[in-house]
Design a protein around this motif. Structure first.
Motif, PDB file in Angstrom:
ATOM      1  N   ASP A 273       0.999  -1.171  -0.108  1.00 10.53           N
ATOM      2  CA  ASP A 273      -0.131   0.020  -0.072  1.00 10.53           C
ATOM      3  C   ASP A 273       0.794   1.319  -0.001  1.00 10.53           C
ATOM      4  O   ASP A 273       0.276   2.260  -0.356  1.00 10.53           O
ATOM      5  N   THR A 274       2.029   1.328   0.497  1.00 12.08           N
ATOM      6  CA  THR A 274       2.907   2.166   0.369  1.00 12.08           C
ATOM      7  C   THR A 274       3.257   2.762  -1.136  1.00 12.08           C
ATOM      8  O   THR A 274       3.277   4.020  -1.564  1.00 12.08           O
ATOM      9  N   TYR A 276       0.984   2.073  -3.618  1.00 10.31           N
ATOM     10  CA  TYR A 276      -0.328   2.320  -4.170  1.00 10.31           C
ATOM     11  C   TYR A 276      -0.852   3.837  -3.653  1.00 10.31           C
ATOM     12  O   TYR A 276      -1.066   4.627  -4.514  1.00 10.31           O
ATOM     13  N   ARG A 277      -0.333   4.039  -2.520  1.00  9.48           N
ATOM     14  CA  ARG A 277      -0.983   5.568  -2.050  1.00  9.48           C
ATOM     15  C   ARG A 277       0.079   6.508  -2.599  1.00  9.48           C
ATOM     16  O   ARG A 277      -0.475   7.590  -2.825  1.00  9.48           O
ATOM     17  N   ARG A 278       1.337   6.299  -2.727  1.00 15.37           N
ATOM     18  CA  ARG A 278       2.111   7.488  -3.485  1.00 15.37           C
ATOM     19  C   ARG A 278       1.594   7.567  -4.953  1.00 15.37           C
ATOM     20  O   ARG A 278       1.692   8.528  -5.518  1.00 15.37           O
ATOM     21  N   GLN A 281      -2.005   9.550  -4.910  1.00 18.69           N
ATOM     22  CA  GLN A 281      -2.147  10.452  -4.399  1.00 18.69           C
ATOM     23  C   GLN A 281      -1.074  11.559  -4.822  1.00 18.69           C
ATOM     24  O   GLN A 281      -1.188  12.816  -5.000  1.00 18.69           O
ATOM     25  N   ARG A 362      -9.453   1.780   4.273  1.00 21.08           N
ATOM     26  CA  ARG A 362      -8.338   1.569   3.377  1.00 21.08           C
ATOM     27  C   ARG A 362      -8.469   2.004   1.759  1.00 21.08           C
ATOM     28  O   ARG A 362      -7.252   2.675   1.387  1.00 21.08           O
ATOM     29  N   GLY A 365      -8.299   5.771   1.707  1.00 21.83           N
ATOM     30  CA  GLY A 365      -7.152   6.471   2.363  1.00 21.83           C
ATOM     31  C   GLY A 365      -6.004   6.106   1.008  1.00 21.83           C
ATOM     32  O   GLY A 365      -4.976   6.937   1.251  1.00 21.83           O
ATOM     33  N   LEU A 366      -6.181   5.207   0.001  1.00 20.26           N
ATOM     34  CA  LEU A 366      -5.139   5.211  -1.033  1.00 20.26           C
ATOM     35  C   LEU A 366      -5.420   6.327  -2.140  1.00 20.26           C
ATOM     36  O   LEU A 366      -4.479   6.751  -2.744  1.00 20.26           O
ATOM     37  N   SER A 368      -6.380  10.292  -3.654  1.00 18.52           N
ATOM     38  CA  SER A 368      -6.492  11.546  -3.191  1.00 18.52           C
ATOM     39  C   SER A 368      -7.708  12.039  -2.627  1.00 18.52           C
ATOM     40  O   SER A 368      -8.681  11.678  -3.218  1.00 18.52           O
ATOM     41  N   LYS A 390      -8.883  10.184  -8.398  1.00 15.01           N
ATOM     42  CA  LYS A 390      -7.633  10.098  -8.994  1.00 15.01           C
ATOM     43  C   LYS A 390      -7.826  11.263 -10.077  1.00 15.01           C
ATOM     44  O   LYS A 390      -8.555  11.067 -10.959  1.00 15.01           O
TER      45      LYS A 390
END
Length: 443
Positions: A273-274, A276-278, A281, A362, A365-366, A368, A390
């Motif tokens: 997820d680190t 996916y999130r970057r 976002q 979750r 939170g991924l 924007s 997105k």
């Protein structure tokens, strides 16, 4: 007798003539039913801001499981970074909870390793992982094997003239330091490039750039204050080995191009997820391409080689055959203008993503988050966030697709796609915000 017959025939002919004239009279026109109105669709269809642009819109009610509104939702649009939603779904479908960072085999005291596409190793904006310690603590010889990756450094349809722009790093099987050189005031990272910078004349605006085919960096002008700027470096197997050797303080050699028939092991690193999130976002193009490369590497069970198109084709055939319209999908990031999707297909894709990630906290939170995080941090400001989406932006293109929470607590899926406009993007962006805010308040 003949006279009576003539009279009869004359009378019969006149009846036919007047009957024909009567039936040829135009019928009274019946009023056609008024066109069906849909206030949510009309918000888009009647927008003066969108009048000259190519615009598509789709709105779906998750609770009712039905489409609420469509405007040109079956038309194809260039999606820009909305493509990253497809990359997210590919990762959710093929990759596990942790990043597959390296594959490796051992032969005697030698560790032979190769990359799977993981972009996080020594990345300046990512937390450290166990990969560096794994390599540092190996007591024998280290060999880097670069031959599994068979793709090109750039994707199809990319602007090759942007080779030195921060948003267009080269694709590679084992990125190190994010495949960028970070210049910050008087420091250069990785330090191996500290002597590669030269001055190339004077301009009023400070700028950093790079030679196209080598790692010669140059600056024009002088910075007026503190600065941080990223410039992609030219990747190669030898460069990867040199960067790792410099960081590990131990020799890293290149392994020759011979088949590796031994079963390999996989080293996992950070929670996925680190990435996916970057990717979603920050809209990190490099992360998107590398995630698609990891998907392709996952399919390379026999170690014969992998590249991004393999992953895309597999995902299309195995997981996306139920989309309303066939996706024209060419890269992981959306830098390619060859990508073409329809709004209604993106709606279906977001439904499939929501099924893969039923945990709303979750999933949202991924994305924007309006007024809070990512590329829409300065829009949709509200006490409680209501847009989780997105963005997608290229010149003359602005798209936004994701989830909308209404004041009544309903969750809607939406996709707005705008192409070929000549207005300023800020005007298009504000109009999209106006429309989605009205849906949030009144649906």
């Amino acid at each position: 007798m003949l006279r009576h017959l003539q009279t009869y025939l004359f009378t019969f002919y006149c009846c036919l003539l007047f009957s024909s004239c009567a039936t040829s009279q135009p019928k009274k026109a019946q009023a056609s039913p008024p066109p069906e109105t849909n206030k949510w669709r009309d918000l888009v269809a009647n927008s003066a801001i969108f009048r000259q642009s190519h615009t598509g819109f789709a709105l779906y009610d998750l609770e009712q499981q039905s489409m609420v509104a469509e405007y040109q939702a079956d038309r194809y649009f260039t999606p820009a970074s909305n493509t990253k939603l497809f990359t997210l779904y590919a990762g959710l479908s093929l990759l596990g909870d942790s990043i597959p960072a390296l594959r490796y085999i051992t032969k005697g005291d030698s560790l032979i390793f190769w990359g799977t596409g993981d972009p996080s190793l020594l990345h300046p904006d990512m937390p450290s992982s166990n990969v560096l310690d794994f390599l540092k603590n190996w007591r024998g010889k280290l060999f880097y094997y670069p031959h599994h990756y068979t793709g090109k450094r750039f994707g199809p349809g990319w602007s090759w003239g942007d080779y030195d722009e921060y948003y267009q790093c080269e694709i590679s099987p084992l990125p190190v330091y994010g495949n960028i050189v970070r210049f910050t005031n008087n420091t250069v990272s990785p330090r191996i490039f500290k002597d590669s910078l030269r001055t190339a004349g004077w301009t009023e605006k400070f700028n950093l750039s790079r030679d196209e085919f080598n790692n010669g960096f140059f600056s024009t002008g002088w910075p007026t204050g503190s600065f941080t700027e990223d410039v992609p470096y030219r990747t190669s197997p030898l460069m990867v080995a040199q960067l790792l050797a410099d960081t590990l303080k131990k020799e890293v050699r290149l392994f020759p191009k011979i088949p590796l028939n031994s079963p390999s092991s996989t080293l996992y690193s950070l929670p996925i997820d680190t990435l996916y999130r970057r990717m979603l976002q920050v809209s990190d193009n490099m992360f998107a391409e590398q995630i698609m490369l990891m998907c392709a590497a996952k399919l390379d069970s026999t170690n014969v080689g992998f590249e991004i198109p393999q992953g895309i084709e597999y995902v299309k055939k195995q997981f996306l055959v139920d989309l309303p319209d066939e996706p024209i999908w060419e890269d992981g990031s959306g830098l390619s203008r060859y990508n073409l999707f329809t709004p209604r297909s993106i709606i279906k894709l977001l439904q499939k993503i929501q099924t893969r990630v039923p945990d709303q906290e979750r999933l949202f939170g991924l994305m924007s988050i309006g007024g809070k995080a990512g590329t829409i941090k300065n829009q949709y400001k509200s006490r409680e966030p209501f847009i989780f989406a997105k963005t997608g932006s290229l010149s003359n293109i602005y798209c936004l697709s994701g989830f909308l929470k209404t004041k009544k607590g309903k969750i809607l899926i939406f996709s707005t796609m705008n192409n070929n406009y000549i207005k300023k993007t800020v005007e298009i962006r504000k109009e999209v915000e106006r429309i989605l805010t009205e849906i949030h308040e009144k649906y």
